[in-house]
Design a protein around this motif. Structure first.
Motif, mmCIF file in Angstrom:
data_model
loop_
_atom_site.group_PDB
_atom_site.id
_atom_site.type_symbol
_atom_site.label_atom_id
_atom_site.label_comp_id
_atom_site.label_asym_id
_atom_site.label_seq_id
_atom_site.Cartn_x
_atom_site.Cartn_y
_atom_site.Cartn_z
ATOM 1 N N LYS A 197 -21.674 31.608 -15.263
ATOM 2 C CA LYS A 197 -21.196 30.456 -14.505
ATOM 3 C C LYS A 197 -19.722 30.666 -14.160
ATOM 4 C CE LYS A 197 -20.316 25.472 -14.886
ATOM 5 N NZ LYS A 197 -20.547 24.244 -15.687
ATOM 6 N N THR A 199 -15.861 30.066 -13.279
ATOM 7 C CA THR A 199 -14.787 29.087 -13.323
ATOM 8 C C THR A 199 -14.399 28.716 -11.897
ATOM 9 O OG1 THR A 199 -13.977 30.228 -15.299
ATOM 10 C CG2 THR A 199 -12.498 28.614 -14.269
ATOM 11 N N SER A 398 -23.512 26.983 -10.060
ATOM 12 C CA SER A 398 -22.945 25.766 -10.650
ATOM 13 C C SER A 398 -21.508 25.985 -11.134
ATOM 14 C CB SER A 398 -23.827 25.300 -11.826
ATOM 15 O OG SER A 398 -23.397 24.045 -12.307
ATOM 16 N N GLU A 400 -17.385 25.644 -11.798
ATOM 17 C CA GLU A 400 -16.501 24.522 -12.106
ATOM 18 C C GLU A 400 -15.714 24.094 -10.868
ATOM 19 O OE1 GLU A 400 -14.048 25.364 -15.491
ATOM 20 O OE2 GLU A 400 -15.733 26.182 -16.659
ATOM 21 N N LYS A 401 -15.381 25.065 -10.013
ATOM 22 C CA LYS A 401 -14.624 24.770 -8.798
ATOM 23 C C LYS A 401 -15.096 25.698 -7.694
ATOM 24 C CE LYS A 401 -9.892 24.214 -7.020
ATOM 25 N NZ LYS A 401 -8.455 24.100 -7.401
#
Length: 424
Positions: A197, A199, A398, A400-401
């Motif tokens: 995933k 960052t 998915s 975080e940013k």
């Protein structure tokens, strides 16, 4: 010079943020300074990323990464490398073979009206020096820069194209898509996404702001229909193509269509830079692109370029030639002028157009279109993810940013602008 805290991570688009062209993205991550891509614009008045800004922000670089060999991503790498002569340039094996040809041609085009000038030869020398700094890597190899690691993932798009993963800290991960496509093509597979995933996800957005959906199957059938109808009325066909990627895809589609009986047998000549690129593709893919029907356009001693094009049109039913956007002075532009008055002929576009190109004006300016009696068609074979595919990438990873680049945004939300400092 940009001062940053040791644990502060930044992205600054030096070029290729809110535009398509001159891609260059500075990452300050895990205490390392990494530049992804160094391309050119199709605007001769302002062709390069803002190297003065880059040098002021980052007097030194730890790594230069080139995602693939299209010139909007690699066309200024020799100029960049001259500013950072101690910095290694990382890319895939396939891109390394294609890059030298593509950048050399971009230099030649830039000096087409001032051949053999000191500036031209200086650029060739800088290119030779940059090529000596290339470090070739396989997909999924880990490039170790202290506590930071860089990984290449298959991006689809064209042969050798890579997405870039940057691992830092305990669990930090940046995923930079580069030009990406999940859809397999005849010359390359679709992108392979990482399992981690991110960052930060930095995604191209060439078609993200358009609701147009691309159906490869429909585009192929429509393409075959146009070719068949034109051949049956004894007309000649011009297919303007990008020399790298699109030309080879069209060559294989024409061969496949003849083999499957969807188009009649026809003689196809491949001209311009696409000839040389296709030879490299044959070696890399270990697969024949040229055959009895699809052949490199012959050379004619003693004939002018326009006379050679006229001879090719007499001999061949179909010309596949660069540039894909009908840029003035290119082989496809000359062929288009020769076919423009023939009502039986067809010009078939197959990809993206920048507004500066003659091809864009032909498709969008009625006054230009009126001067062409031949049939004008556009069957879109995209090597970029459309909006649906980009949304799929975001959903599967998915992050975080998310930051979008390499596009013309109709909304600034989540879009990275040139010169903007983006923290993550």
């Amino acid at each position: 010079m940009l001062n940053f805290l040791p644990m502060e991570n930044l992205l600054v688009p030096i070029g290729g943020g809110n535009e398509i062209g001159a891609s260059a993205y500075l990452y300050l991550v895990g205490g390392k300074r990494i530049l992804v891509d160094s391309g050119i614009r199709f605007n001769p008045e302002d062709p390069y990323p803002d190297f003065s800004l880059l040098k002021s922000l980052s007097p030194e670089l730890d790594a230069i990464v080139i995602t693939h060999a299209h010139v909007d991503h690699c066309g200024s790498v020799h100029l960049l490398s001259s500013l950072y002569p101690e910095t290694p340039i990382y890319t895939t094996h396939e891109t390394a073979q294609l890059l030298s040809l593509m950048v050399e041609d971009a230099i030649k085009v830039r000096y087409i009206r001032n051949r053999n000038s000191p500036d031209e030869w200086r650029e060739y020398r800088l290119l030779d020096e940059a090529l000596s700094r290339l470090e070739r890597r396989d997909f999924y190899d880990r490039i170790v820069l202290g506590d930071v690691e860089i990984v290449f993932y298959p991006a689809g798009h064209i042969l050798g194209a890579a997405s870039v993963g940057i691992f830092y800290g305990d669990s930090g991960f940046v995923y930079h898509t580069g030009d990406i496509s999940l859809t397999p093509q005849l010359t390359t597979g679709g992108a392979e996404l990482p399992s981690e995933k991110p960052t930060l996800l930095v995604s191209e957005s060439t078609y993200y702001y358009s609701d147009r959906k691309f159906s490869r199957e429909e585009a192929i059938e429509e393409f075959y229909s146009t070719v068949k109808e034109t051949v049956e009325r004894k007309g000649k066909i011009l297919i303007p193509v990008f020399a790298l990627g699109r030309a080879q895809e069209i060559m294989l589609l024409l061969s496949q269509g003849m083999r499957e009986g969807k188009i009649p047998p026809l003689t196809v000549y491949v001209d311009g830079l696409a000839k040389e690129v296709s030879v490299i593709y044959e070696n890399l893919l270990e697969r024949e692109l040229f055959n009895f029907y699809v052949q490199p356009a012959p050379r004619y001693e003693g004939l002018s370029f326009e006379e050679a094009c006229m001879e090719n049109l007499r001999e061949a039913d179909c010309i596949v030639s660069t540039s894909g956007m009908l840029m003035e002075g290119t082989p496809s532009f000359v062929y288009a002028q020769l076919l423009s008055k023939r009502s039986s002929a067809a010009i078939i576009f197959s990809g993206y157009m920048v507004e500066e190109s003659f091809g864009y004006r032909l498709l969008h300016d009625r006054n230009v279109l009126r001067s062409f009696r031949c049939r004008i068609e556009r069957h879109h074979f995209s090597a970029h993810a459309d909006k649906g595919e980009i949304e799929t990438i975001v959903e599967r990873l998915s992050p975080e940013k998310t930051v979008f680049v390499h596009g013309y945004p109709n909304s600034l939300k989540q879009h990275g602008l040139n010169r903007e400092v983006i923290r993550f």
